[in-house]
Design an enzyme around this catalytic site. Sequence first.
Site, PDB file in Angstrom:
ATOM      1  N   GLN A 188       0.823  -1.213   0.000  1.00 32.29           N
ATOM      2  CA  GLN A 188       0.000   0.000   0.000  1.00 32.29           C
ATOM      3  C   GLN A 188       0.860   1.268   0.000  1.00 32.29           C
ATOM      4  OE1 GLN A 188      -3.041   0.729  -0.612  1.00 32.29           O
ATOM      5  NE2 GLN A 188      -3.756  -1.368  -0.837  1.00 32.29           N
ATOM      6  N   SER A 189       2.040   1.205  -0.581  1.00 27.66           N
ATOM      7  CA  SER A 189       2.940   2.363  -0.595  1.00 27.66           C
ATOM      8  C   SER A 189       2.367   3.551  -1.382  1.00 27.66           C
ATOM      9  CB  SER A 189       4.267   1.930  -1.226  1.00 27.66           C
ATOM     10  OG  SER A 189       5.030   3.059  -1.599  1.00 27.66           O
TER      11      SER A 189
END
Length: 334
Positions: free
Chosen positions: A73-74
């Site tokens: 989920q960067s």
Amino acid sequence: MKNLPHLKIAHLPTPVESLPRLTASLGGPKIWVKRDDQTGLALGGNKTRKLEFLVAEAQANGAKTLITAGALQSNHCRQTAAAAARYGFDCILVLYPVDASGGSEDRLPSLSANLLVDRLLGAEIVLTRRAEREATLDQTFQAAWAAGRRPYLIPYGGSNPSGAAAYAVAMQEFLAQQLPVDWIVFPSSSGGTQAGLVVGAQAFGFQGRVLGISVDETTETLKARVASLATQTADLLGERFTFAAEDILVNADYVGGGYGVPGPGERRAIDLFARKEGLLLDPVYTARAAFGLIDLIRKGFFAPEERVLFWHTGGAPALFADKYRDWLSQPQAD
Ligand SMILES: *Cc1c(COP(=O)(O)O)cnc(C)c1O
């Protein structure tokens, strides 16, 4: 300070807004927010500023493919994919789950939030395990090089001196907005944001203090990382400043379960900012920093007459990640 080559990607200057209802509810210092969640590139965030400098460098090097790495989920990877699309690069993202709920290492979890956007932006995704991320990144780079794709490696969080330089310039931008504050508080992780801000503070004479709330590192590790990066960033910008670990203000009291594992303090911060100001925080970074800010106010860390700027670094797209759905759907902890 030297003017380094950079692209114009972000919507700048980002606004500064006062938060009177949040301030009143906490009964402490006056609070403002700097809206770097509104930088404009594919849902925005602090990486847009860094990418202005990093992508310019990739162009100058004749690169054709941007490669970077981060958690599934960067936000950094999402914004890198967007910058790649906008400037005609291919993009390869090396992604890894950060905890058991992040999916298995062998199969991509369901596409939601940042990971879904990565796909929409046309990034190629290479899945790995956290422990093997360096090796996978290296292999991916070598393979792209061998295939003639002219890869350019952007470090974790865009935090090298070129990326951090963007936040020295951001400090100059904030000072030009003429809001005198005693403290700047924000989440700090790979350290580029904080390193740039402290260089800018020194270069442009900011009178207040720059306090990073650690997202995932110990005080000792983060202070050393930021000091070293700040010294290198100053050098790149043609300034003769050096920074030691003791020059860097870090609070690591709120890391709790670690990166990407928010708890009740983060949840209360999300609810409070949303209900008092209509402002969305993200579960990983800004909610952790806001948890710290709220707790420090309650403990009397700031004098009542002091002024505090919460530098919003973005990340709200992660609110829509499958991994946080149940946690966010529950009624508030208190
Ligand atoms: C990357 C990120 C940070 C941390 O910034 P660093 O420069 O890596 O310390 C903070 N907030 C958000 C939303 C981020 O995506």
